[in-house]
Design a protein around this motif. Structure first.
Motif, short mmCIF file in Angstrom:
data_model
loop_
_atom_site.label_atom_id
_atom_site.label_comp_id
_atom_site.label_asym_id
_atom_site.label_seq_id
_atom_site.Cartn_x
_atom_site.Cartn_y
_atom_site.Cartn_z
N ASP A 89 13.51 -83.47 16.11
CA ASP A 89 14.77 -82.88 16.56
C ASP A 89 15.96 -83.54 15.87
N THR A 90 15.91 -84.86 15.74
CA THR A 90 16.99 -85.59 15.06
C THR A 90 17.09 -85.14 13.61
N MET A 91 15.96 -84.98 12.97
CA MET A 91 15.96 -84.53 11.58
C MET A 91 16.59 -83.15 11.47
N LYS A 92 16.32 -82.30 12.43
CA LYS A 92 16.86 -80.94 12.43
C LYS A 92 18.37 -80.97 12.60
N GLU A 94 20.42 -83.51 11.88
CA GLU A 94 21.01 -84.11 10.68
C GLU A 94 21.06 -83.09 9.56
N GLU A 95 20.02 -82.31 9.43
CA GLU A 95 19.96 -81.28 8.40
C GLU A 95 21.08 -80.25 8.59
N ALA A 96 21.30 -79.82 9.83
CA ALA A 96 22.34 -78.85 10.12
C ALA A 96 23.72 -79.44 9.83
N ALA A 97 23.93 -80.72 10.16
CA ALA A 97 25.23 -81.36 9.92
C ALA A 97 25.51 -81.46 8.42
N GLU A 98 24.48 -81.73 7.62
CA GLU A 98 24.65 -81.84 6.17
C GLU A 98 25.03 -80.48 5.56
N ILE A 99 24.43 -79.44 6.05
CA ILE A 99 24.70 -78.10 5.53
C ILE A 99 26.13 -77.67 5.88
N GLU A 100 26.55 -77.96 7.11
CA GLU A 100 27.89 -77.58 7.55
C GLU A 100 28.97 -78.40 6.87
N GLY A 101 28.67 -79.68 6.56
CA GLY A 101 29.68 -80.58 6.00
C GLY A 101 29.81 -80.38 4.55
#
Length: 101
Positions: A89-92, A94-101
């Motif tokens: 879940d944490t990886m998911k 973090e992945e979403a935050a990287e894409i949005e940022g």
């Protein structure tokens, strides 16, 4: 990379299903487990070998049986799986935050 993870999860699911059958129906043999799960004999045999190497089951003349370690493993299993799910879940996130940022 994800395909390999998915295969590992599928294999773990099979190992745990085989272990559950041993716990519920010991002693139990390969043929009965294969018939009840739909897994081919060779996959059941492999799961039994893995479980035996982990000292979770042992062979007997009537089929696989549990060991003294089985109950301890089962008690710890849910907690360990929860930890893995939390990591995923944490990886998911973090992945979403990287894409949005």
């Amino acid at each position: 990379m994800i395909d390999r993870l998915e295969k590992e999860v599928d294999m773990l699911e099979r190992h745990l299903q085989v272990l559950k059958m041993v716990i519920e129906s010991e002693p139990i043999g390969i043929v009965k487990m294969s018939n009840e799960t739909g897994y081919p004999h060779h996959k059941v045999r492999y799961s039994l070998r893995v479980l035996e190497e982990e000292n979770l089951i042992e062979p007997s003349s009537q089929g696989a049986i549990t060991t003294e370690r089985t109950a301890e493993f089962v008690d710890e299993l849910d907690e360990k799986l929860d930890e893995i799910v939390d990591k995923l879940d944490t990886m998911k996130i973090e992945e979403a935050a990287e894409i949005e940022g």
